[in-house]
Design a protein around this motif. Sequence first.
Motif, mmCIF file in Angstrom:
data_model
loop_
_atom_site.group_PDB
_atom_site.id
_atom_site.type_symbol
_atom_site.label_atom_id
_atom_site.label_comp_id
_atom_site.label_asym_id
_atom_site.label_seq_id
_atom_site.Cartn_x
_atom_site.Cartn_y
_atom_site.Cartn_z
ATOM 1 N N THR A 3 30.101 35.691 58.634
ATOM 2 C CA THR A 3 31.119 34.824 59.223
ATOM 3 C C THR A 3 32.416 34.828 58.435
ATOM 4 N N THR A 4 32.467 35.568 57.277
ATOM 5 C CA THR A 4 33.734 35.689 56.560
ATOM 6 C C THR A 4 34.660 36.683 57.257
ATOM 7 N N HIS A 5 34.091 37.513 58.119
ATOM 8 C CA HIS A 5 34.911 38.452 58.894
ATOM 9 C C HIS A 5 35.663 37.704 59.985
ATOM 10 N N ARG A 6 36.920 38.046 60.178
ATOM 11 C CA ARG A 6 37.697 37.393 61.222
ATOM 12 C C ARG A 6 38.220 38.447 62.199
ATOM 13 N N THR A 7 37.828 38.312 63.439
ATOM 14 C CA THR A 7 38.205 39.287 64.456
ATOM 15 C C THR A 7 39.665 39.132 64.856
ATOM 16 N N ALA A 8 40.378 40.240 64.898
ATOM 17 C CA ALA A 8 41.767 40.245 65.337
ATOM 18 C C ALA A 8 41.873 41.003 66.651
ATOM 19 N N ILE A 9 42.798 40.584 67.506
ATOM 20 C CA ILE A 9 43.053 41.273 68.774
ATOM 21 C C ILE A 9 44.241 42.208 68.580
ATOM 22 N N ASP A 10 44.022 43.478 68.882
ATOM 23 C CA ASP A 10 45.078 44.484 68.727
ATOM 24 C C ASP A 10 45.957 44.562 69.968
ATOM 25 N N HIS A 11 45.322 44.611 71.147
ATOM 26 C CA HIS A 11 46.065 44.664 72.406
ATOM 27 C C HIS A 11 45.101 44.388 73.541
ATOM 28 N N VAL A 12 45.632 44.221 74.740
ATOM 29 C CA VAL A 12 44.806 44.136 75.936
ATOM 30 C C VAL A 12 45.212 45.244 76.891
ATOM 31 N N THR A 13 44.249 45.683 77.676
ATOM 32 C CA THR A 13 44.507 46.694 78.704
ATOM 33 C C THR A 13 44.252 46.078 80.072
ATOM 34 N N LEU A 14 45.238 46.181 80.945
ATOM 35 C CA LEU A 14 45.102 45.725 82.325
ATOM 36 C C LEU A 14 44.767 46.922 83.201
ATOM 37 N N GLU A 15 43.746 46.777 84.023
ATOM 38 C CA GLU A 15 43.397 47.835 84.958
ATOM 39 C C GLU A 15 44.239 47.679 86.217
ATOM 40 N N VAL A 16 44.926 48.745 86.596
ATOM 41 C CA VAL A 16 45.904 48.685 87.689
ATOM 42 C C VAL A 16 45.685 49.850 88.647
ATOM 43 N N ALA A 17 46.246 49.719 89.836
ATOM 44 C CA ALA A 17 46.120 50.777 90.832
ATOM 45 C C ALA A 17 47.043 51.950 90.536
ATOM 46 N N THR A 35 51.531 45.843 73.086
ATOM 47 C CA THR A 35 50.665 44.657 73.100
ATOM 48 C C THR A 35 49.875 44.572 74.398
ATOM 49 N N VAL A 36 50.517 44.935 75.503
ATOM 50 C CA VAL A 36 49.854 44.965 76.806
ATOM 51 C C VAL A 36 49.944 46.389 77.340
ATOM 52 N N ARG A 37 48.796 46.996 77.568
ATOM 53 C CA ARG A 37 48.738 48.374 78.058
ATOM 54 C C ARG A 37 48.052 48.394 79.422
ATOM 55 N N VAL A 38 48.180 49.510 80.111
ATOM 56 C CA VAL A 38 47.584 49.618 81.444
ATOM 57 C C VAL A 38 46.810 50.921 81.553
ATOM 58 N N ARG A 39 45.874 50.927 82.486
ATOM 59 C CA ARG A 39 45.171 52.157 82.832
ATOM 60 C C ARG A 39 44.775 52.063 84.293
ATOM 61 N N GLU A 40 44.725 53.195 84.954
ATOM 62 C CA GLU A 40 44.361 53.200 86.365
ATOM 63 C C GLU A 40 42.858 52.987 86.529
ATOM 64 N N ALA A 41 42.515 52.119 87.456
ATOM 65 C CA ALA A 41 41.111 51.842 87.766
ATOM 66 C C ALA A 41 41.044 51.270 89.168
ATOM 67 N N ASP A 42 39.895 51.434 89.797
ATOM 68 C CA ASP A 42 39.738 50.935 91.163
ATOM 69 C C ASP A 42 38.567 49.956 91.257
ATOM 70 N N ALA A 43 38.256 49.280 90.146
ATOM 71 C CA ALA A 43 37.158 48.305 90.165
ATOM 72 C C ALA A 43 37.470 47.208 91.180
ATOM 73 N N ARG A 93 53.208 36.204 89.367
ATOM 74 C CA ARG A 93 52.151 37.205 89.487
ATOM 75 C C ARG A 93 52.801 38.589 89.466
ATOM 76 N N ALA A 94 52.347 39.441 88.557
ATOM 77 C CA ALA A 94 52.866 40.805 88.470
ATOM 78 C C ALA A 94 52.413 41.607 89.678
ATOM 79 N N PRO A 95 53.088 42.717 89.990
ATOM 80 C CA PRO A 95 52.665 43.533 91.126
ATOM 81 C C PRO A 95 51.227 44.029 91.025
ATOM 82 N N ASP A 96 50.702 44.177 89.805
ATOM 83 C CA ASP A 96 49.319 44.626 89.643
ATOM 84 C C ASP A 96 48.311 43.501 89.840
ATOM 85 N N GLY A 97 48.785 42.253 89.992
ATOM 86 C CA GLY A 97 47.911 41.119 90.237
ATOM 87 C C GLY A 97 47.691 40.210 89.046
#
Length: 210
Positions: A3-17, A35-43, A93-97
């Motif tokens: 529990t001495t380890h502290r998790t850091a967030i590097d970036h988030v990826t948004l799945e977009v069309a 900080t905010v990245r995107v990748r194509e996905a059709d989930a 709301r962004a165009p990607d939702g």
Amino acid sequence: MDTTHRTAIDHVTLEVADAASAEAFYAEAFGLGDTVRVREADAPTSGFRGFTLSLVVAQPSTVDSLVGTALDAGATVLKPVAKSFWGYGGVVRAPDGAIWKVASSAKKDSGPATREVDDVVLLLGVQDVRASKQFYADHGLAVGKSFGSRYVELDTPGSALRLALYTRRAAAKDAGVDPDGSGSHRLVVHGDVVGSLVDPDGFEWRASPR
């Protein structure tokens, strides 16, 4: 777990069309870099995806500037920019939702207009705040602020984004949308984690590349 380890967030990826269109939107609207990245996905997904992203800024003129460029780039209004008891802000709301809130605790400008973002906050709308808080504590995130079963801010030192937990219904109300939704969150959180994690509400975490 250590529990001495502290998790850091590097970036988030948004799945977009359409990755190229989404990248162009975020560059024009907010200019957040990697900080905010995107990748194509059709989930498949429908309705509220269970999260919002917030830009916390110093003054109303910065809110107006960022919301203005987001709308010019193709965003739509969910909550018009306005003063409230807590400050000044609005939701789009962004165009990607993806849903974005831009807000300041200040109600008056204290200096020249800027486009500086003080914090980027990922707010997860969860079914059980206490259970999710415990999950993240077990995976190295200390609790910063906690309001029982309603709202929690987690301590992510050195992170590109702050992380908070809210009830799903409250998160949707804050964003101005219906809380119902199903399918993929279309979001991946990247951070200092071992392997891949999935939290109790299905939000996915992956280790950042070294």
